[in-house]
Design a protein around this motif. Sequence first.
Motif, mmCIF file in Angstrom:
data_model
loop_
_atom_site.group_PDB
_atom_site.id
_atom_site.type_symbol
_atom_site.label_atom_id
_atom_site.label_comp_id
_atom_site.label_asym_id
_atom_site.label_seq_id
_atom_site.Cartn_x
_atom_site.Cartn_y
_atom_site.Cartn_z
ATOM 1 N N GLU A 196 0.847 -1.184 0.000
ATOM 2 C CA GLU A 196 0.000 0.000 0.000
ATOM 3 C C GLU A 196 0.884 1.235 0.000
ATOM 4 N N LEU A 197 0.591 2.184 -0.882
ATOM 5 C CA LEU A 197 1.277 3.481 -0.895
ATOM 6 C C LEU A 197 0.339 4.524 -0.305
ATOM 7 N N ALA A 198 0.758 5.122 0.801
ATOM 8 C CA ALA A 198 -0.018 6.182 1.455
ATOM 9 C C ALA A 198 0.961 7.302 1.806
ATOM 10 N N PRO A 199 1.158 8.254 0.887
ATOM 11 C CA PRO A 199 2.146 9.314 1.140
ATOM 12 C C PRO A 199 1.931 10.047 2.457
ATOM 13 N N TYR A 200 0.682 10.309 2.837
ATOM 14 C CA TYR A 200 0.430 11.034 4.082
ATOM 15 C C TYR A 200 0.913 10.234 5.284
#
Length: 280
Positions: free
Chosen positions: A220-224
């Motif tokens: 999963e990519l979640a920049p925040y």
Amino acid sequence: MKTAHKIRAARMIYHAIHAGRTLLGRSDHEIVLRDGIKYDLNLSEGIDLGIYLGNFYERQTGSALSKLVAPASLVLDIGANIGAHTLHLARLVGPAGRVLAFEPTDFAFRKLRRNLDLNPSLASRVELFHYFLTADDGVSVPNAIYSSWPLVAEDGLHAKHLGREMKTDMAQARSLDGILSEHADRKVQLVKLDVDGFECDVLRGASSLLRDTRPIFVMELAPYALEERGASLDQLLSYFLPNGYVIYDERTHKRLPSAAKELQELVTGGESMNVIARVP
């Protein structure tokens, strides 16, 4: 869709189910069979409810794993939580395969062990680690990490994903390379990585894995979430791109931009994207 929106929708469904079960004199606790796997569930938890409702929890990720995992392989579930993917991975690798599952919070680790106990034929393929994966062995472990998504509103939840931090009193800090040097009996074929912003911590301790083995990553990519942990999308990519990895959309399998700025434009604030990182 933002995680918060998913949780709010799940809350509405939960309250309807809870009301109906209460009328029938039933609690939120239920042991269910889904796709041939048993789970001990608390329906007031987001992940549990997703499993209860016909295995809707991260169904696309489950489908991607079904296509990517090779029989008789060694795979890693990092951020195993209650075992929704751990048990699926155990079935995919078959009796000759192995799954190493990592979960740092005491809450989720207990639930993970319980769900494995309900599936002894699959549990024999899984080795559990109550570890927080980071760059070096023996460093301090965060006091609490998000691993619960309650469907009853309460104070203190995360502002964006509405998660609840759970204690890590029993967890140890280890590097992934160190663990694999002790426990890997073959090359790692695939890694499922979902650690809510701690991805760079995990990857700092996996330089040999990334350089020498280069397994597939489903993550999963979640920049925040990365930024909340003092990391960044640019830093995350720096572990993959120099080792020949390319990033693909988990759903469409289309190649995604390799520049952090362009990739981040695809994920707005509070959202995440499920991706596959692999060497072509």
